[in-house]
Design an enzyme around this catalytic site. Structure first.
Site, PDB file in Angstrom:
ATOM      1  N   SER A 147       0.848  -1.202   0.000  1.00 45.90           N
ATOM      2  CA  SER A 147       0.000   0.000   0.000  1.00 45.90           C
ATOM      3  C   SER A 147       0.878   1.244   0.000  1.00 45.90           C
ATOM      4  O   SER A 147       2.081   1.163   0.295  1.00 45.90           O
ATOM      5  CB  SER A 147      -0.858  -0.023   1.276  1.00 45.90           C
ATOM      6  OG  SER A 147      -1.338   1.258   1.600  1.00 45.90           O
ATOM      7  N   TYR A 160      -3.938  -0.621   9.928  1.00 45.03           N
ATOM      8  CA  TYR A 160      -3.748  -0.912   8.493  1.00 45.03           C
ATOM      9  C   TYR A 160      -2.343  -0.490   8.056  1.00 45.03           C
ATOM     10  O   TYR A 160      -1.618  -1.252   7.410  1.00 45.03           O
ATOM     11  CB  TYR A 160      -4.817  -0.167   7.687  1.00 45.03           C
ATOM     12  CG  TYR A 160      -4.752  -0.400   6.197  1.00 45.03           C
ATOM     13  CD1 TYR A 160      -5.339  -1.532   5.631  1.00 45.03           C
ATOM     14  CD2 TYR A 160      -4.109   0.496   5.348  1.00 45.03           C
ATOM     15  CE1 TYR A 160      -5.289  -1.744   4.252  1.00 45.03           C
ATOM     16  CE2 TYR A 160      -4.057   0.293   3.979  1.00 45.03           C
ATOM     17  CZ  TYR A 160      -4.651  -0.832   3.428  1.00 45.03           C
ATOM     18  OH  TYR A 160      -4.600  -1.046   2.075  1.00 45.03           O
TER      19      TYR A 160
END
Ligand code: NAI
Length: 266
Positions: A147, A160
């Site tokens: 990410s 996350y």
């Protein structure tokens, strides 16, 4: 004439989180290029539905296998079943991932465990179980879906961001350990991609404008935009690459667009 350098034909490719979004698009990309694709997910019905849709027009049927990556036992069984059915695993794509957005002070232990168990622990256990098979084969490529948070984290997504930062570290450490054994490990870090995970967030007009202003290619990404890089990382074309995190983000990580006055300010 097809270019064998970029070929993934006949590869056995295991995609975790393949029922929708980025995982589905990548699974489709490999199936369309004559790979033997296995998709996994938690929900049997949607997984079978996706497999049937992806199988239409592909050389090999896409195989659905239910596996919750938050459940270590199911990972062991999955890998055994894939080897039993296909004899080998050439490429693993660790896609399964979730997010819960809230300020750090509101993150509960349950939130933390939920995100970490799927995004990092699940990815690690799947990498390890498949890694065993690949080390024995003395070949294989693993691709972790990281990410933007793997490099520069955002606020309000602490577990996350931690999981994705952990994933880029896992990518590098596994690359160091398994490189001498013939197994490559890289990560693909998507930018802002419109999927079920993010659609609601990007419906916010102000946020969308911010995203586009800071994305040189001036659009949101589509799941299909991830296919080329995934195929590259699985193919011979990337044979001298391991331990890398490739950002596929329309240029977002290249730098910031600042509102400097036309003609330049002094
Ligand atoms: P999505 O929500 O559309 O798809 C996630 C997939 O993971 C689904 O197939 C879901 O069934 C599966 N999954 C979730 N928990 C699972 C579990 N416990 N066991 C097995 N499968 C499970 O999300 P999207 O956007 O396609 O995301 C896919 C990956 O890409 C995630 O790892 C996400 O963090 C990453 N990513 C997404 C970005 C985006 O903008 N959409 C940006 C950067 C990374």
């Amino acid at each position: 004439m097809p270019d064998s350098l970029f070929s993934v034909a006949n590869q056995v490719v295991l995609v975790s989180g393949g029922s929708r979004g980025i995982g589905r698009a990548i699974a489709d990309g490999f199936a369309q290029r004559s790979a033997r694709v296995i998709i996994t997910g938690r929900d049997s019905e949607s997984l079978h539905q996706t497999a049937a849709e992806l199988s239409a027009g592909s050389e090999f049927p896409v195989i659905p296998m239910v596996c919750d990556v938050a459940c270590p036992k199911q990972i062991e069984i999955l890998v055994e079943k894939v080897v039993e059915a296909c004899g080998q695993i050439d490429t693993l794509i660790n896609v399964a991932g979730v997010n819960r957005r809230k300020p750090a002070l509101e993150v509960t232990e349950e939130d933390y465990d939920f995100v970490m168990d799927i995004n990092l622990k699940g990815a690690f256990l799947l990498s390890k179980a498949v890694g065993r098979v690949m080390v024995e084969q003395e070949s294989g490529s693993q691709i972790n879906i990281a990410s933007l948070n793997s490099d520069r984290p955002f606020n309000d997504v602490l577990p996350y961001a931690m999981s994705k930062m952990g994933m880029s570290t896992m990518t590098r450490v596994l690359a160091i350990e398994w490189g001498p054994l013939g197994v490559r490990v890289n990560a693909l870090a998507p930018g802002f991609i419109l999927t079920d995970l993010t659609k609601k967030l990007w419906a916010n007009q102000e946020l969308q404008e911010w995203g586009l202003t800071n994305t040189p290619l001036q659009r949101m990404g589509q799941p299909e935009d991830m296919v080329g890089t995934a195929v590259f990382l699985a193919s011979e074309a990337s044979r001298f690459m391991t331990g890398q995190v490739l950002f596929v983000d329309g240029g977002f990580t290249a730098g910031r667009n600042w509102p400097i006055p036309a003609g330049g300010g002094q």
